[in-house]
Scaffold this motif. Structure first.
Motif, PDB file in Angstrom:
ATOM      1  N   VAL A   1       0.838  -1.212   0.000  1.00  0.00           N
ATOM      2  CA  VAL A   1       0.000   0.000   0.000  1.00  0.00           C
ATOM      3  C   VAL A   1       0.869   1.256   0.000  1.00  0.00           C
ATOM      4  CG1 VAL A   1      -2.050  -1.068   1.047  1.00  0.00           C
ATOM      5  CG2 VAL A   1      -0.413   0.098   2.516  1.00  0.00           C
ATOM      6  N   THR A   2       2.075   1.157   0.548  1.00  0.00           N
ATOM      7  CA  THR A   2       2.926   2.354   0.567  1.00  0.00           C
ATOM      8  C   THR A   2       3.507   2.634  -0.819  1.00  0.00           C
ATOM      9  OG1 THR A   2       3.458   1.994   2.886  1.00  0.00           O
ATOM     10  CG2 THR A   2       4.869   3.504   1.692  1.00  0.00           C
ATOM     11  N   ILE A   3       3.887   1.605  -1.574  1.00  0.00           N
ATOM     12  CA  ILE A   3       4.469   1.942  -2.887  1.00  0.00           C
ATOM     13  C   ILE A   3       3.402   2.483  -3.847  1.00  0.00           C
ATOM     14  CG2 ILE A   3       6.594   0.612  -2.660  1.00  0.00           C
ATOM     15  CD1 ILE A   3       5.453  -1.525  -4.437  1.00  0.00           C
ATOM     16  N   ASP A   4       2.132   2.200  -3.573  1.00  0.00           N
ATOM     17  CA  ASP A   4       1.064   2.875  -4.324  1.00  0.00           C
ATOM     18  C   ASP A   4       1.109   4.393  -4.163  1.00  0.00           C
ATOM     19  OD1 ASP A   4      -0.272   0.916  -5.737  1.00  0.00           O
ATOM     20  OD2 ASP A   4      -1.818   0.579  -4.207  1.00  0.00           O
ATOM     21  N   LEU A   5       1.623   4.864  -3.017  1.00  0.00           N
ATOM     22  CA  LEU A   5       1.605   6.316  -2.741  1.00  0.00           C
ATOM     23  C   LEU A   5       2.474   7.122  -3.703  1.00  0.00           C
ATOM     24  CD1 LEU A   5       1.843   6.314   1.154  1.00  0.00           C
ATOM     25  CD2 LEU A   5      -0.139   6.868  -0.244  1.00  0.00           C
ATOM     26  N   PHE A   6       3.328   6.433  -4.450  1.00  0.00           N
ATOM     27  CA  PHE A   6       4.191   7.162  -5.383  1.00  0.00           C
ATOM     28  C   PHE A   6       3.467   7.500  -6.686  1.00  0.00           C
ATOM     29  CE2 PHE A   6       6.984   5.389  -2.295  1.00  0.00           C
ATOM     30  CZ  PHE A   6       8.013   6.301  -2.171  1.00  0.00           C
ATOM     31  N   GLY A   7       2.238   6.994  -6.856  1.00  0.00           N
ATOM     32  CA  GLY A   7       1.465   7.325  -8.054  1.00  0.00           C
ATOM     33  C   GLY A   7       1.735   6.366  -9.203  1.00  0.00           C
ATOM     34  N   SER A   8       1.179   6.676 -10.381  1.00  0.00           N
ATOM     35  CA  SER A   8       1.293   5.792 -11.546  1.00  0.00           C
ATOM     36  C   SER A   8       2.725   5.744 -12.059  1.00  0.00           C
ATOM     37  CB  SER A   8       0.419   6.290 -12.681  1.00  0.00           C
ATOM     38  OG  SER A   8      -0.866   6.549 -12.217  1.00  0.00           O
ATOM     39  N   ASP A   9       3.070   4.589 -12.639  1.00  0.00           N
ATOM     40  CA  ASP A   9       4.414   4.389 -13.193  1.00  0.00           C
ATOM     41  C   ASP A   9       4.696   5.398 -14.298  1.00  0.00           C
ATOM     42  OD1 ASP A   9       2.772   2.141 -12.431  1.00  0.00           O
ATOM     43  OD2 ASP A   9       4.537   0.878 -12.641  1.00  0.00           O
ATOM     44  N   SER A  10       3.698   5.624 -15.135  1.00  0.00           N
ATOM     45  CA  SER A  10       3.840   6.673 -16.152  1.00  0.00           C
ATOM     46  C   SER A  10       2.806   7.725 -15.826  1.00  0.00           C
ATOM     47  CB  SER A  10       3.528   6.142 -17.549  1.00  0.00           C
ATOM     48  OG  SER A  10       4.412   5.118 -17.870  1.00  0.00           O
ATOM     49  N   SER A  11       3.257   8.937 -15.555  1.00  0.00           N
ATOM     50  CA  SER A  11       2.330   9.968 -15.092  1.00  0.00           C
ATOM     51  C   SER A  11       2.634  11.297 -15.766  1.00  0.00           C
ATOM     52  CB  SER A  11       2.456  10.102 -13.572  1.00  0.00           C
ATOM     53  OG  SER A  11       1.884  11.309 -13.128  1.00  0.00           O
ATOM     54  N   SER A  12       1.641  11.818 -16.473  1.00  0.00           N
ATOM     55  CA  SER A  12       1.863  13.139 -17.071  1.00  0.00           C
ATOM     56  C   SER A  12       1.820  14.216 -15.984  1.00  0.00           C
ATOM     57  CB  SER A  12       0.833  13.420 -18.167  1.00  0.00           C
ATOM     58  OG  SER A  12      -0.454  13.228 -17.633  1.00  0.00           O
ATOM     59  N   ASN A  13       1.107  13.939 -14.879  1.00  0.00           N
ATOM     60  CA  ASN A  13       1.156  14.885 -13.744  1.00  0.00           C
ATOM     61  C   ASN A  13       2.599  15.047 -13.271  1.00  0.00           C
ATOM     62  OD1 ASN A  13      -1.597  15.226 -13.544  1.00  0.00           O
ATOM     63  ND2 ASN A  13      -1.880  13.741 -11.897  1.00  0.00           N
ATOM     64  N   ALA A  14       3.264  13.890 -13.065  1.00  0.00           N
ATOM     65  CA  ALA A  14       4.633  13.931 -12.539  1.00  0.00           C
ATOM     66  C   ALA A  14       5.546  14.672 -13.514  1.00  0.00           C
ATOM     67  CB  ALA A  14       5.137  12.512 -12.295  1.00  0.00           C
ATOM     68  N   ALA A  15       5.355  14.421 -14.818  1.00  0.00           N
ATOM     69  CA  ALA A  15       6.172  15.131 -15.824  1.00  0.00           C
ATOM     70  C   ALA A  15       5.939  16.640 -15.720  1.00  0.00           C
ATOM     71  CB  ALA A  15       5.812  14.625 -17.222  1.00  0.00           C
ATOM     72  N   GLY A  16       4.677  17.023 -15.529  1.00  0.00           N
ATOM     73  CA  GLY A  16       4.340  18.452 -15.410  1.00  0.00           C
ATOM     74  C   GLY A  16       4.953  19.085 -14.169  1.00  0.00           C
ATOM     75  N   TYR A  17       4.899  18.351 -13.052  1.00  0.00           N
ATOM     76  CA  TYR A  17       5.496  18.892 -11.816  1.00  0.00           C
ATOM     77  C   TYR A  17       6.988  19.183 -12.031  1.00  0.00           C
ATOM     78  CZ  TYR A  17       1.453  16.813  -9.286  1.00  0.00           C
ATOM     79  OH  TYR A  17       0.205  16.460  -8.832  1.00  0.00           O
ATOM     80  N   PHE A  18       7.645  18.258 -12.728  1.00  0.00           N
ATOM     81  CA  PHE A  18       9.097  18.385 -12.912  1.00  0.00           C
ATOM     82  C   PHE A  18       9.419  19.511 -13.899  1.00  0.00           C
ATOM     83  CE2 PHE A  18      13.182  17.294 -14.841  1.00  0.00           C
ATOM     84  CZ  PHE A  18      13.963  17.065 -13.725  1.00  0.00           C
ATOM     85  N   THR A  19       8.768  19.456 -15.051  1.00  0.00           N
ATOM     86  CA  THR A  19       9.070  20.436 -16.100  1.00  0.00           C
ATOM     87  C   THR A  19       8.839  21.862 -15.594  1.00  0.00           C
ATOM     88  OG1 THR A  19       8.400  18.788 -17.681  1.00  0.00           O
ATOM     89  CG2 THR A  19       8.537  21.021 -18.501  1.00  0.00           C
ATOM     90  N   SER A  20       7.804  22.017 -14.772  1.00  0.00           N
ATOM     91  CA  SER A  20       7.502  23.368 -14.294  1.00  0.00           C
ATOM     92  C   SER A  20       8.376  23.789 -13.115  1.00  0.00           C
ATOM     93  CB  SER A  20       6.026  23.440 -13.904  1.00  0.00           C
ATOM     94  OG  SER A  20       5.757  22.447 -12.940  1.00  0.00           O
ATOM     95  N   GLY A  21       9.175  22.867 -12.567  1.00  0.00           N
ATOM     96  CA  GLY A  21      10.069  23.233 -11.460  1.00  0.00           C
ATOM     97  C   GLY A  21       9.419  23.111 -10.093  1.00  0.00           C
ATOM     98  N   VAL A  22       8.256  22.460 -10.014  1.00  0.00           N
ATOM     99  CA  VAL A  22       7.511  22.378  -8.745  1.00  0.00           C
ATOM    100  C   VAL A  22       8.029  21.250  -7.854  1.00  0.00           C
ATOM    101  CG1 VAL A  22       5.238  21.679  -7.851  1.00  0.00           C
ATOM    102  CG2 VAL A  22       5.415  23.528  -9.525  1.00  0.00           C
ATOM    103  N   LYS A  23       8.331  20.095  -8.448  1.00  0.00           N
ATOM    104  CA  LYS A  23       8.746  18.922  -7.653  1.00  0.00           C
ATOM    105  C   LYS A  23       9.903  18.239  -8.373  1.00  0.00           C
ATOM    106  CE  LYS A  23       6.880  14.563  -5.810  1.00  0.00           C
ATOM    107  NZ  LYS A  23       5.767  13.597  -5.863  1.00  0.00           N
ATOM    108  N   GLY A  24      11.033  18.080  -7.677  1.00  0.00           N
ATOM    109  CA  GLY A  24      12.212  17.486  -8.309  1.00  0.00           C
ATOM    110  C   GLY A  24      12.323  16.001  -8.034  1.00  0.00           C
ATOM    111  N   ARG A  25      13.504  15.471  -8.336  1.00  0.00           N
ATOM    112  CA  ARG A  25      13.784  14.072  -8.021  1.00  0.00           C
ATOM    113  C   ARG A  25      14.473  14.007  -6.658  1.00  0.00           C
ATOM    114  NH1 ARG A  25      17.161  12.872 -13.332  1.00  0.00           N
ATOM    115  NH2 ARG A  25      17.590  15.095 -12.952  1.00  0.00           N
ATOM    116  N   TYR A  26      14.595  12.797  -6.119  1.00  0.00           N
ATOM    117  CA  TYR A  26      15.310  12.614  -4.856  1.00  0.00           C
ATOM    118  C   TYR A  26      16.760  13.058  -5.074  1.00  0.00           C
ATOM    119  CZ  TYR A  26      17.098  10.271  -0.690  1.00  0.00           C
ATOM    120  OH  TYR A  26      17.696   9.992   0.513  1.00  0.00           O
ATOM    121  N   GLU A  27      17.253  13.947  -4.237  1.00  0.00           N
ATOM    122  CA  GLU A  27      18.615  14.472  -4.341  1.00  0.00           C
ATOM    123  C   GLU A  27      18.917  15.015  -5.735  1.00  0.00           C
ATOM    124  OE1 GLU A  27      21.172  11.476  -2.427  1.00  0.00           O
ATOM    125  OE2 GLU A  27      20.697  12.563  -0.568  1.00  0.00           O
ATOM    126  N   GLU A  28      17.994  15.801  -6.258  1.00  0.00           N
ATOM    127  CA  GLU A  28      18.094  16.346  -7.617  1.00  0.00           C
ATOM    128  C   GLU A  28      19.469  16.960  -7.908  1.00  0.00           C
ATOM    129  OE1 GLU A  28      15.513  16.408 -10.072  1.00  0.00           O
ATOM    130  OE2 GLU A  28      17.170  17.091 -11.335  1.00  0.00           O
TER     131      GLU A  28
END
Ligand code: BYC
Length: 474
Positions: free
Chosen positions: A294-321
């Protein structure tokens, strides 16, 4: 009139911001009502030996003393500003980091902050009843510490909503006190935060697995180009470490006690182990399988356009970006994700931008594996030929490529019936829960005493002895 600058320790110059003060004057009583209803049951008069953050300096964030929890000073702290900081990834890479919310990213930032904020009160709600069956005063104090700090993390997100998002932010802050974990009509946002935490083994598993999701998500948000969010999350991470410590050492102590009893009485079948009043190792594995999945579900979908948008816009980076050596834009990179093809699981390269949830999940699993290895050392040292294992990533998933598939802990693709037939071998059944709960029917509160099913910790809190009166009941 309450003097909020005194009541709320802070390093955000609260006293000089009238708008923010007014917003908090409205929100604080609602928060306290929520704490009285949904905070730890029957605990309001207890005096608890708690750590309170009064500044972000190393000497200021760990002040220990007795506090009644409703009087805890839930403060607002941001890591001090680094004047030079830039947006470090995405299309805005290289410009100075934002001190205010960029208009075009207002809605995604609000969404991420609300999702993060929602988990904090949810976990307090999930743990509400556990004080009534604590295994020791030491553990009781630790769960209360975790609870008040989750409350502080809610304050941290509510500060951002009030300070930077105007009326929508105030409405979101109110809604954070209205949703309830597990409520059929108005549940918490993410799946794992609507699951019950009915016993202390679940609590330690939750703080080991799910609080560590908190660490990875907060680390990704600590890279944000929106500087107040980044600085808030950096300070939250200092507190998160204790929560994961409680989880990891809690399970370690359960394993130690079980192994000691198995050795002493020379038993290894689960029924004989249970008859001695400790938790058998296969049951611990079944709890692990549930909490991991149930915890690994919290990371969201394996392929996510939301996640791509967060990154491209500078809102959310990677671990130790900023420690990663690449272009931090990811326009051409790929990343492998797993998917089910017929009766097989195959790996496929997809654009790295859309696979950012999967990458963060992989970083997380790497760290979790190291913790499970440490648990196995306890069993190995006892000379018992049993090892805990993480199930396959696809096991029991509700989000992403594996949702709707039936994957065994070994990674075989099964049909629904075959999977359901094994469910109780793989995850705690009603009778497993009933057994574990039967061990925790009352609370152990004599200083220095521990329930039979758990070993004492190696040392006490803040240099205090194990028989210290960590909670006074009045
Ligand atoms: N349950 O595009 P996707 C912590 C939704 S823990 C239910 O993959 P995205 C703590 C998703 O919202 C850390 N729904 O999503 C620990 C989306 O909905 P919409 C908490 C889920 O946005 C212990 C749809 O499915 N912090 O701090 O890429 C104690 C499509 O998904 C779930 C954060 O999570 C789920 N598990 O990724 C106390 C950080 N997963 O748009 C505290 C902030 C996905 O179709 N959150 N959905 O309505 C985020 O960064 C992202 O929202 C997520 C999801 C990583 C959670």
């Amino acid at each position: 009139m309450i003097d909020y600058t005194e009541k709320i320790p802070n390093n955000v110059d609260l006293g000089r911001d009238r708008v923010l003060q007014r917003a908090l004057e409205h929100w604080q009583p609602a928060y306290l009502n929520w704490w009285y209803d949904m905070g730890p049951t029957d605990s309001h008069a207890f005096e608890v030996y708690l750590r309170t953050a009064t500044s972000v300096e190393p000497s200021g964030w760990a002040q220990f003393g007795y506090v009644r929890m409703p009087e805890y000073r839930w403060g607002i702290f941001l890591q001090p500003r680094d004047g030079e900081r830039q947006v470090n990834f995405g299309t805005h890479k290289g410009i100075p980091s934002w001190q205010d919310v960029p208009g075009e990213y207002r809605s995604i930032l609000r969404r991420v902050i609300v999702t993060q904020g929602d988990t904090e009160p949810a976990s307090v709600e999930q743990q509400k009843l556990l004080g009534l069956c604590c295994p020791s005063l030491y553990d009781l104090r630790n769960i209360f510490q975790v609870n008040v700090e989750e409350g502080r993390h809610l304050w941290a997100m509510v500060y951002l909503l009030h300070r930077y998002f105007g009326r929508d932010g105030r409405e979101e802050a109110e809604a954070l006190l209205e949703r309830r974990s597990g409520d059929a009509d108005n549940p918490r946002i993410l799946g794992a935060f609507n699951e019950p935490t009915p016993d202390w083994l679940s609590f330690y598993m939750f703080t080991f697995f799910t609080d560590r999701d908190g660490k990875f998500q907060l680390s990704a948000l600590a890279e944000s180009g929106f500087d107040p969010l980044a600085r808030t999350c950096r300070f939250m991470l200092t507190e998160e470490a204790h929560h994961m410590f409680v989880g990891e050492t809690g399970v370690t102590r359960i394993l130690k006690r079980t192994c000691d009893v198995m050795k002493e009485h020379k038993v290894d079948d689960p029924a004989s182990v249970r008859a001695l009043g400790v938790i058998d190792l296969p049951t611990i594995q079944r709890y692990l399988n549930f909490h991991f999945s149930v915890t690994i579900d919290l990371f969201g979908s394996d392929s996510s356009s939301n996640a791509a948008g967060y990154f491209t816009s500078g809102v959310k980076g990677r671990y130790e970006e900023t420690k990663i050596e690449d272009d931090h834009v990811l326009s051409d990179a790929t990343y492998p994700v797993l998917e089910v093809e017929g009766s097989r699981i195959v790996s496929r390269d997809v654009p790295a931008l859309t696979a950012l949830n999967e990458r963060l999940r992989d970083d997380y699993i790497h760290e979790i594996q190291a913790g499970v290895d440490r648990w196995n050392k306890v069993i190995e040292t006892a000379g018992i030929p049993f090892r805990l294992r993480l199930p396959h990533k696809g096991f029991h998933r509700a989000i992403g490529n594996f949702a709707g598939h039936f994957i065994s802990p070994e990674g075989e693709v099964l049909n629904k019936d075959a999977w359901e037939n094994h469910r109780d071998d793989w995850m705690a059944s009603a009778s497993d829960h009933a057994f574990v709960e039967s061990l925790m029917s009352g609370r152990v509160i004599e200083p220095g005493k521990f329930a039979n099913w758990i070993a004492p910790p190696i040392r006490g809190i803040n240099g205090q002895p194990l028989n210290f009166e960590y909670v006074r009941f009045n």
